[in-house]
Design a protein around this motif. Structure first.
Motif, PDB file in Angstrom:
ATOM      1  N   SER A 128      23.269  43.781 -68.366  1.00 21.07           N
ATOM      2  CA  SER A 128      22.623  44.191 -67.108  1.00 21.07           C
ATOM      3  C   SER A 128      21.922  43.047 -66.383  1.00 21.07           C
ATOM      4  CB  SER A 128      21.631  45.318 -67.387  1.00 21.07           C
ATOM      5  OG  SER A 128      20.673  44.838 -68.309  1.00 21.07           O
ATOM      6  N   GLU A 129      21.499  42.017 -67.142  1.00 23.59           N
ATOM      7  CA  GLU A 129      20.826  40.897 -66.453  1.00 23.59           C
ATOM      8  C   GLU A 129      21.056  39.580 -67.182  1.00 23.59           C
ATOM      9  OE1 GLU A 129      16.679  41.908 -66.445  1.00 23.59           O
ATOM     10  OE2 GLU A 129      16.521  41.640 -68.610  1.00 23.59           O
ATOM     11  N   ASP A 130      20.792  38.475 -66.470  1.00 22.32           N
ATOM     12  CA  ASP A 130      20.897  37.158 -67.092  1.00 22.32           C
ATOM     13  C   ASP A 130      19.711  36.953 -68.034  1.00 22.32           C
ATOM     14  OD1 ASP A 130      23.131  36.294 -65.547  1.00 22.32           O
ATOM     15  OD2 ASP A 130      21.802  35.856 -63.854  1.00 22.32           O
ATOM     16  N   SER A 161      14.358  31.243 -63.246  1.00 21.44           N
ATOM     17  CA  SER A 161      14.956  31.353 -61.900  1.00 21.44           C
ATOM     18  C   SER A 161      15.825  30.154 -61.556  1.00 21.44           C
ATOM     19  CB  SER A 161      13.931  31.546 -60.778  1.00 21.44           C
ATOM     20  OG  SER A 161      12.654  31.514 -61.213  1.00 21.44           O
ATOM     21  N   ARG A 162      15.494  28.968 -62.077  1.00 21.82           N
ATOM     22  CA  ARG A 162      16.355  27.798 -61.822  1.00 21.82           C
ATOM     23  C   ARG A 162      17.724  28.000 -62.461  1.00 21.82           C
ATOM     24  NH1 ARG A 162      13.762  22.330 -61.154  1.00 21.82           N
ATOM     25  NH2 ARG A 162      11.797  22.788 -60.158  1.00 21.82           N
ATOM     26  N   ILE A 163      17.718  28.576 -63.670  1.00 24.04           N
ATOM     27  CA  ILE A 163      18.984  28.827 -64.363  1.00 24.04           C
ATOM     28  C   ILE A 163      19.796  29.882 -63.613  1.00 24.04           C
ATOM     29  CG2 ILE A 163      19.892  29.921 -66.479  1.00 24.04           C
ATOM     30  CD1 ILE A 163      17.876  28.225 -68.013  1.00 24.04           C
ATOM     31  N   VAL A 164      19.110  30.936 -63.183  1.00 26.78           N
ATOM     32  CA  VAL A 164      19.806  32.009 -62.456  1.00 26.78           C
ATOM     33  C   VAL A 164      20.398  31.461 -61.156  1.00 26.78           C
ATOM     34  CG1 VAL A 164      19.489  34.237 -61.293  1.00 26.78           C
ATOM     35  CG2 VAL A 164      18.441  33.845 -63.538  1.00 26.78           C
ATOM     36  N   LYS A 165      19.693  30.510 -60.545  1.00 23.69           N
ATOM     37  CA  LYS A 165      20.205  29.907 -59.309  1.00 23.69           C
ATOM     38  C   LYS A 165      21.554  29.214 -59.568  1.00 23.69           C
ATOM     39  CE  LYS A 165      18.270  26.593 -56.292  1.00 23.69           C
ATOM     40  NZ  LYS A 165      17.107  25.780 -55.961  1.00 23.69           N
ATOM     41  N   VAL A 166      21.629  28.470 -60.666  1.00 24.58           N
ATOM     42  CA  VAL A 166      22.888  27.786 -61.015  1.00 24.58           C
ATOM     43  C   VAL A 166      23.964  28.837 -61.343  1.00 24.58           C
ATOM     44  CG1 VAL A 166      23.998  26.219 -62.673  1.00 24.58           C
ATOM     45  CG2 VAL A 166      21.725  25.694 -61.792  1.00 24.58           C
ATOM     46  N   ALA A 187      29.789  39.091 -63.454  1.00 24.38           N
ATOM     47  CA  ALA A 187      29.189  39.311 -64.777  1.00 24.38           C
ATOM     48  C   ALA A 187      27.883  38.529 -64.952  1.00 24.38           C
ATOM     49  CB  ALA A 187      30.192  38.877 -65.842  1.00 24.38           C
ATOM     50  N   ARG A 188      26.970  39.109 -65.736  1.00 24.63           N
ATOM     51  CA  ARG A 188      25.694  38.447 -66.035  1.00 24.63           C
ATOM     52  C   ARG A 188      25.892  37.558 -67.272  1.00 24.63           C
ATOM     53  NH1 ARG A 188      23.286  38.779 -61.395  1.00 24.63           N
ATOM     54  NH2 ARG A 188      25.359  39.356 -60.718  1.00 24.63           N
ATOM     55  N   ALA A 189      24.964  36.616 -67.454  1.00 22.80           N
ATOM     56  CA  ALA A 189      25.186  35.637 -68.522  1.00 22.80           C
ATOM     57  C   ALA A 189      24.084  35.624 -69.568  1.00 22.80           C
ATOM     58  CB  ALA A 189      25.290  34.241 -67.899  1.00 22.80           C
ATOM     59  N   ARG A 190      24.491  35.231 -70.764  1.00 23.57           N
ATOM     60  CA  ARG A 190      23.516  34.894 -71.797  1.00 23.57           C
ATOM     61  C   ARG A 190      23.569  33.377 -71.954  1.00 23.57           C
ATOM     62  NH1 ARG A 190      23.755  36.067 -78.286  1.00 23.57           N
ATOM     63  NH2 ARG A 190      21.784  35.005 -78.736  1.00 23.57           N
ATOM     64  N   VAL A 191      22.398  32.739 -71.879  1.00 26.38           N
ATOM     65  CA  VAL A 191      22.319  31.282 -71.977  1.00 26.38           C
ATOM     66  C   VAL A 191      21.425  30.922 -73.161  1.00 26.38           C
ATOM     67  CG1 VAL A 191      21.550  29.175 -70.794  1.00 26.38           C
ATOM     68  CG2 VAL A 191      22.506  31.067 -69.457  1.00 26.38           C
TER      69      VAL A 191
END
Ligand code: DP6
Length: 329
Positions: free
Chosen positions: A51-53, A68-73, A85-89
């Motif tokens: 559901s979310e990054d 938020s910087r990661i989500v921006k990329v 799709a949302r990501a797991r980092v």
């Protein structure tokens, strides 16, 4: 839809300090750096049905500005790849604790490569550098190895603002940067905020950008002819000028601590004794020395007598970001 990348941090010899566009992270001046071997950030990104990054750095869940910087990329990658799709980092660094070395340049380059590959994109170094820049400006210089120059560019969309390699690591393998850790408290004002305040309020900001551009020309030439005396002198002068512009901001920004100045005096003393030794200083209290490999033992010995709590991490010119098969999850 999973990929992993490893990147090294870089330290600027000619600093990036001030933006002409905050949102796109476009710099007011060009900069020049060395990518450091040994220290690295490894990042795995997986896009999937969630559901979310989410992001984790060295075992800690990331929130706020870092996330938020990661989500921006990730958002930029999603648009380019046409996915939703949302990501797991998950990211891990091997930096010795509190080196004062910002992990953001290595982390930014690693996530740019891992996220784009996980999304099925095959970006060239220029596109990768532009993507890394959007996470953190200095990260665009960690995409390539050796010695890199960030071209500030002129285009409003930032398409001509990326880093290129001035020389590969083999150009000067005996050159060393030695990060000296004399303070392990986090700085009170981040680089992002410090450069914003300097650009907005320092009467010296205009002079800073003007001299940084001419310093860059002479530093590039000194680097290409492997002239340590000239390169070191320009790098020191450039970092003093960055700090002078920051000191004149309102309210003033002083990143130096008493121990920073003590180490600078020590460096100047060693230099007066004939050693080719110089320093640069990012937005923090910990100097990074510039010298040849042959000088490192002598520098370490002198620093050793200076205080048992002092740590020194020496690095030679390192490689650019690389994809690897070993994922972190
Ligand atoms: C002093 O790249 O961390 O280290 O683009 O706002 O994320 P943002 O800033 P950042 O700034 C680095 C500033 C510096 C000089 C340099 O690395 O060139």
């Amino acid at each position: 839809m999973k990929a992993t990348a490893v990147a090294h941090p870089n330290i600027a010899l000619i600093k990036y300090w001030g933006k002409r566009d905050e949102e796109r992270i476009l710099p007011a001046n060009g900069s020049l750096s060395m990518t450091l071997d040994g220290l690295c950030a490894t990042t795995t990104v997986e896009f999937g049905a969630r559901s979310e990054d989410s992001a984790q750095l060295d075992g800690r869940r990331m929130e706020g500005g870092g996330l938020s910087r990661i989500v921006k990329v990730l958002d930029l990658v999603r648009v380019k790849a046409g996915i939703d799709a949302r990501a797991r980092v998950v990211s891990k660094t091997n930096f010795p604790k509190a080196t004062g070395l910002a992990s953001s340049s290595a982390g930014g380059a690693a996530i740019a490569m891992a996220a784009s590959r996980a999304a099925g994109l095959d970006l060239d170094p220029r596109e990768l550098s532009i993507l890394a820049r959007r996470g953190s400006g200095s990260a665009c210089r960690s995409v390539m190895g050796g010695f890199c120059e960030w071209l500030p560019g002129k285009a409003e969309d930032g398409s001509d603002s990326f880093a290129t390699q001035v020389a590969p690591p083999e150009h000067w393998p005996e050159l060393r940067m030695v990060a000296i850790v004399c303070e392990d408290e986090p700085k009170r004002v981040s680089s992002t905020e410090g450069m914003r305040r300097t650009a907005a309020t320092s009467p010296y900001f205009e002079a800073w950008t003007r001299t940084a551009d001419s310093d860059l020309e002479s530093a590039r030439e000194a680097l290409l002819r492997r002239d340590l005396g000239a390169l070191g002198a320009i790098a020191e002068r450039n970092s003093w000028r960055m700090h002078a512009a920051a000191l004149a901001a309102d309210p003033p920004l002083c990143y130096l601590k008493p121990r920073t100045l003590e180490i600078i005096e020590l460096i100047e003393g060693l230099r007066a004794g004939g050693l080719q030794l110089f320093f640069t200083l990012d937005a923090g209290a910990n100097p990074v020395l510039l010298c040849l490999a042959s000088a490192v033992p002598r520098v370490e010995m002198r620093l050793g007598s200076f205080g048992a709590d002092l740590k020194a991490v020496a690095a030679c010119p390192g490689s650019g970001v690389q994809a690897i098969d070993r994922h972190l999850f």
